[in-house]
Write a protein that holds these residues in place. Structure first.
Motif, short mmCIF file in Angstrom:
data_model
loop_
_atom_site.label_atom_id
_atom_site.label_comp_id
_atom_site.label_asym_id
_atom_site.label_seq_id
_atom_site.Cartn_x
_atom_site.Cartn_y
_atom_site.Cartn_z
N ASN A 446 0.81 -1.22 0.00
CA ASN A 446 0.00 0.00 0.00
C ASN A 446 0.84 1.27 0.00
OD1 ASN A 446 -2.32 -1.68 0.23
ND2 ASN A 446 -2.06 -1.74 2.46
N THR A 447 1.90 1.29 -0.82
CA THR A 447 2.80 2.45 -0.88
C THR A 447 2.27 3.43 -1.93
OG1 THR A 447 4.67 1.08 -0.27
CG2 THR A 447 5.15 3.22 -1.25
N PRO A 448 1.90 4.66 -1.52
CA PRO A 448 1.43 5.64 -2.50
C PRO A 448 2.59 6.25 -3.27
CG PRO A 448 1.47 6.62 -0.32
CD PRO A 448 1.88 5.17 -0.13
N GLY A 449 2.29 6.90 -4.38
CA GLY A 449 3.31 7.57 -5.16
C GLY A 449 2.85 7.76 -6.59
N THR A 450 3.75 8.32 -7.41
CA THR A 450 3.44 8.61 -8.81
C THR A 450 4.24 7.68 -9.72
OG1 THR A 450 2.97 10.93 -8.36
CG2 THR A 450 3.49 10.35 -10.63
N TYR A 451 3.54 6.97 -10.59
CA TYR A 451 4.16 6.11 -11.59
C TYR A 451 4.08 6.82 -12.94
CZ TYR A 451 4.01 2.35 -8.14
OH TYR A 451 4.20 1.59 -7.02
N THR A 452 5.21 6.84 -13.66
CA THR A 452 5.28 7.52 -14.95
C THR A 452 5.74 6.54 -16.02
OG1 THR A 452 5.80 9.62 -13.90
CG2 THR A 452 6.31 9.43 -16.24
N LEU A 453 5.07 6.60 -17.17
CA LEU A 453 5.48 5.81 -18.33
C LEU A 453 5.84 6.77 -19.45
CD1 LEU A 453 5.78 3.26 -20.08
CD2 LEU A 453 3.32 3.42 -20.57
N ALA A 469 0.34 8.07 -13.25
CA ALA A 469 -0.68 7.56 -12.35
C ALA A 469 -0.31 7.95 -10.93
CB ALA A 469 -0.81 6.05 -12.48
N ASP A 470 -1.17 8.74 -10.30
CA ASP A 470 -0.96 9.12 -8.91
C ASP A 470 -1.74 8.13 -8.04
OD1 ASP A 470 0.58 11.45 -9.51
OD2 ASP A 470 -1.27 12.44 -10.12
N VAL A 471 -1.02 7.19 -7.45
CA VAL A 471 -1.63 6.06 -6.75
C VAL A 471 -1.72 6.35 -5.26
CG1 VAL A 471 -1.48 3.59 -6.27
CG2 VAL A 471 -0.73 4.48 -8.49
N SER A 472 -2.90 6.13 -4.70
CA SER A 472 -3.12 6.23 -3.26
C SER A 472 -3.99 5.07 -2.82
CB SER A 472 -3.77 7.57 -2.90
OG SER A 472 -5.02 7.71 -3.55
N PHE A 473 -4.13 4.90 -1.50
CA PHE A 473 -4.86 3.76 -0.97
C PHE A 473 -5.84 4.23 0.10
CE2 PHE A 473 -0.97 2.13 -2.69
CZ PHE A 473 -1.36 0.98 -3.35
N THR A 474 -6.97 3.54 0.18
CA THR A 474 -8.00 3.89 1.15
C THR A 474 -8.71 2.63 1.61
OG1 THR A 474 -9.94 5.29 1.52
CG2 THR A 474 -9.80 4.20 -0.60
#
Length: 904
Positions: A446-453, A469-474
């Motif tokens: 559950n590590t948030p962060g930004t993934y770029t391609l 993709a700005d990934v977060s968890f809830t």
């Protein structure tokens, strides 16, 4: 994220990672910035010392190559480049220079320059070869004048560049007066022929301010800060990056009263920023280029005083950097920034004093311009590849522990580079298999962060595609499962089979604990349909007709603006009701809308179904409204053809339902407007009809106000009469009224004759809309009742009304007499007397003649002549008056008066 928009991804022609060529800036008092595209830029220093104009360029990896103020060129080791002095730019020019790489030969660069208002040298370019001078570069050849047929003395301080619409092309654009000069650069170098476009606004050579193309190559904006009011303003144009044409679209964002200097587009060309200066008051505006009225969208996002003009420039990090010096000669130790240029208003986050350059180092008015396309990211959506890129399309909020596969376009031969950033450090990730897909949170940490391609297409244009993709968890929502939704079995043919239409949204408040506004819910036939429908584009409709009694559906529940969901069960139940009967209601109208008496229908339904008195009935114009029990209709209801639903309840409990048709029937095909018939006396009797076409008369019944029941009626005298026409099938009826008037022959009450001018005026007592003729009953009739220059003698007057009824005939005469006579005994015109009357028809009295003082001089018989003497004395030259009475055979008499002259 919930709503899908299918788009085509259009590959444009921007060179891969071209924004690295803007990684090194030099400006102001020997200061600069170095970018890496991810972290905050760091301060660096050079040899350039300029108030305004500057330019720099790096290679595709972001390594500095050289920089210039337009008159001097420094290499990457901060030494003056060979042949790099005395160039025709000027550091006091707003945009003294811009550097453009050769599209296909990486060692060649073009340095374009413009002069200033103080040193007006015009528009030129130089060629720089980086293979010379041990790889530090050399200015080769001589300058090339691009001023064309225009005088370089008038050239502006403005220049910009943007990629063309085809691979390996660049447009360099500058402005002189009201002409844009666009030069195309391609594999053959700089074209010798410019594309010249004329616009409405004409600026003098004294106008400062920036010129910018939009990063997407579709717009051009020109800022003007002049010495006087005629040179100010901000003007937005369209740009055709295929032909190089600047297109006037009459968008004036600031008029000639506002001094505008710095301008910049956001990288997506959704926003435009502009700085103004007035009496040391600095204002920074944001305009929304997507608004219906761009001008009216302008808002101030920052202002300060005292301050001076300054530049705006996009950086490789897609922030906009802002210079605000104190005065013309005193700069600032800081540079400001707009952190999020795409966001509206204050959300763009203008940040003062973003970078400090040191107490002895100053940012002045200018910042280096670049090819604007460097800052255009060809974005793709890797969270949902089939959804349009938007401000929120990169947001991905997952449930704790869930994984998700990010996906880019699968392009043969392309190079894929995935990276991850926690906001501080950027880490390149191993290339996954397949390379265009990356699954995140596979370990459930559950590590948030930004993934770029980043996808380098390796096609002819070597296009770079970027997705984030700005990934977060809830934590997932808590669902009450199963949840039961019960309604009444209504609005179908069988009210006892357990099948009916449900409003699935009525279950939402029971599915979970909390506010419905915090959740999004979609319904499916089963769990598999819910989990495989990633975009929720195949969910069930809100108004759902169940297929089996007590059917169980799957509810897919999201937190608002989240990709985290859970599944729950919803069981549908339908209580028995009654199918109630109703007769269809007919309406009549000249259009497709008619009034329907629903109060009468209410009574009809109660009577037809034997309903108790305490049963309440409501009418609805749609099934949705009926299910929601909203938007009831009643009373005299206006509608076109429609199916109306009704719901019956007893003490608030469902009793039954039904429906009936509203049918709009046409009225009988006649014009119901009241009609007036003006008839001559000899037109009576006359037959009038209802106006129903002859081939349809048997389809209707007729009732005249006088009692007749036929289609026509014989009228003997003037009257007002009406006929009621009734359709035999629909009973729709309409009334037509006729006002029948009798027209009489015109009554002539008098004829006025001016004997001096020969003017005849006819007077009538009625039928004023008459026409008149003289002496010919079939002659030309005139609308005016006045005849001019009527000759002396007898005449016949003919008068008829506009309906050409009977003609009134009157005889009259015009008395004739000489206007002067010359009694000098020359046997010519020696005597005066009246003439023009037939003694058989008229009796003429004696003629009385007077002098100008009213003295009676002589009384003549009608046949006598006067010689101009009085008691044997010759009278002097003067005007004389007469009167005579004439009576016709009917005893009608008239006195005529006139005057004449003695001339000698």
């Amino acid at each position: 994220m919930r709503y899908l928009v299918i788009i085509c991804i259009v590959f444009t022609t921007f060179v891969a990672q071209a924004q690295n060529e803007a990684n090194n800036w030099f400006f102001g008092s020997k200061v600069g910035l170095k970018f890496d595209g991810f972290t905050k830029p760091v301060v660096q220093y050079g040899e350039l010392n300029t108030l305004e104009g500057c330019a720099s360029i790096s290679d595709s990896s972001g390594n500095l190559l050289f920089y210039s103020d337009g008159s001097t060129v420094w290499s990457r080791n901060h030494q003056i480049m060979p042949n790099g002095t005395g160039l025709l730019g000027d550091e006091s020019s707003t945009q003294s220079a811009i550097i453009v790489p050769h599209p296909t030969q990486s060692h060649l660069f073009y340095l374009f320059t413009v002069g200033s208002t103080q040193i007006p040298t015009g528009y030129h370019y130089y060629t720089i070869d980086m293979t010379l001078n041990n790889g530090f570069g050399d200015v080769t050849g001589v300058s090339v004048d691009l001023s064309g047929d225009d005088n370089g003395f008038d050239w502006s301080e403005k220049i910009t560049a943007v990629y063309g619409n085809t691979c390996n092309t660049v447009w360099v654009i500058s402005l002189v007066r009201n002409k844009f000069y666009a030069y195309k650069i391609d594999a053959n170098g700089v074209s010798s022929t410019p594309v010249i476009s004329e616009v409405n606004f004409t600026a003098s050579r004294l106008s400062r301010g920036y010129l910018k193309a939009s990063p997407n190559g579709k717009k051009i904006v020109a800022a003007h800060q002049g010495i006087n009011g005629s040179d100010n303003g901000l003007y937005l144009y369209d740009f055709n990056n295929d032909t190089g044409e600047v297109i006037e679209n009459n968008i004036t964002l600031f008029d000639r009263n506002t001094q505008v200097y710095g301008i910049e587009f956001s990288s997506k060309t959704n926003k435009l920023y502009a700085s103004t200066i007035n009496n040391e008051q600095y204002k920074l505006y944001q305009f929304d280029l997507t608004a219906a009225s761009i001008k009216n969208s302008g808002i101030i996002i920052h202002q300060e005083q005292p301050a001076f003009r300054g530049a705006l420039q996009l950086g490789p990090d897609l922030k906009i950097y802002v210079t605000i010096p104190e005065t013309y000669l005193i700069g600032s130790n800081y540079i400001d920034v707009i952190n999020y240029p795409e966001l509206d208003g204050v959300l763009c986050d203008f940040e003062e004093d973003y970078i400090f350059f040191g107490a002895d180092n100053y940012v002045m008015q200018g910042l280096p311009p670049f090819i604007q396309s460097f800052f255009y990211e060809n974005e793709i959506n890797i969270v949902n590849p089939n959804e349009e890129v938007s401000v929120t399309s990169s947001d991905l909020e997952l449930c704790l522990g869930d994984s998700y596969t990010l996906e880019g376009e699968d392009i043969q031969g392309a190079i894929y580079q995935w990276s991850y950033s926690d906001g501080n450090v950027v880490v390149n990730l191993p290339t996954p298999t397949p390379a265009h897909q990356l699954t995140v949170n596979t370990l459930g940490d559950n590590t948030p962060g930004t993934y770029t391609l980043k996808i380098t297409t390796n096609d002819e244009c070597n296009t770079l595609l970027i997705g984030k993709a700005d990934v977060s968890f809830t934590a997932p929502p808590t669902v009450n499962s199963p949840t039961f939704l019960t309604t009444c079995d209504t609005f179908d043919n069988d009210s006892n089979d357990g099948l009916t239409t449900f409003n699935l949204e009525e279950s939402i408040t029971d599915l979970f604990t909390g506010f419905a506004a915090d959740y999004e819910v979609y319904f499916y036939l089963n769990d598999n349909d819910a989990t495989t429908d990633i975009l929720n584009e195949n969910s069930l409709p809100v108004f759902y007709y169940n297929t089996t009694p007590n059917q169980i559906l799957t509810a897919k529940v999201y937190r608002k603006n989240s990709d985290c969901y859970v599944l729950g069960q919803l069981q549908l139940g339908a209580n028995s009701g009654q199918n109630l009967n109703a007769i269809d209601v007919q309406g009549c109208s000249e259009t497709n809308m008619a009034l329907f008496d629903l109060d009468a229908q209410l009574e009809s339904i109660g009577s037809l179904n034997g309903l108790p008195n305490n049963v309440d009935i409501q009418f609805f114009s749609s099934l949705e409204d009926a299910i929601l029990k909203s938007n009831t209709v009643n009373g005299n209801y206006e509608s076109s053809d429609n199916l109306l639903y009704f719901y019956a309840s007893q003490n608030g409990i469902c009793y039954g339902s039904g429906s009936f048709n509203l049918t709009t029937n046409p009225l009988p095909p006649i014009d119901s407007q009241e009609e007036t018939l003006k008839l001559c006396e000899n037109d009576f009797p006359i037959i009038i009809e209802s106006s129903i076409p002859n081939n349809e008369t048997n389809n209707y019944n007729y009732l005249w106000s006088s009692g007749e029941i036929s289609n026509s009626k014989l009228i003997y005298f003037p009257q007002t009469i009406s006929v009621n026409v009734i359709d035999r099938n629909t009973l729709c009826e309409i009334t037509k009224t006729y006002n029948i008037e009798r027209l009489f022959a015109p009554s002539v009450t008098g004829i006025e004759i001016n004997v001096n001018s020969g003017t005849v005026t006819v007077l009538t007592s009625d039928n004023l809309n008459n026409t008149y003729a003289l002496n010919d009953i079939n002659g030309a009739y005139q609308e005016t009742n006045v005849f001019y220059n009527v000759q002396p003698g007898e005449h016949t007057l003919y008068v008829q009304n506009s309906n050409n009824c009977e003609i009134t005939e009157r005889e009259f005469y015009v008395l004739g007499f000489p206007r002067f006579f010359t009694p000098n005994n020359d046997s010519h015109n020696d005597h005066w007397g009246i003439k023009g009357l037939d003694s058989d028809k008229y009796t003429v009295s004696d003629v009385n003649i007077f002098d100008r003082y009213g003295k009676l001089l002589i009384v003549l018989s009608p046949e006598s002549k006067w010689d101009g003497t009085y008691n044997g004395e010759v009278l002097p030259v003067s005007d004389y008056w007469f009167y005579v009475t004439i009576e016709d055979k009917e005893g009608n008499s008239k006195i005529y008066k006139g005057n004449f002259s003695i001339v000698r």
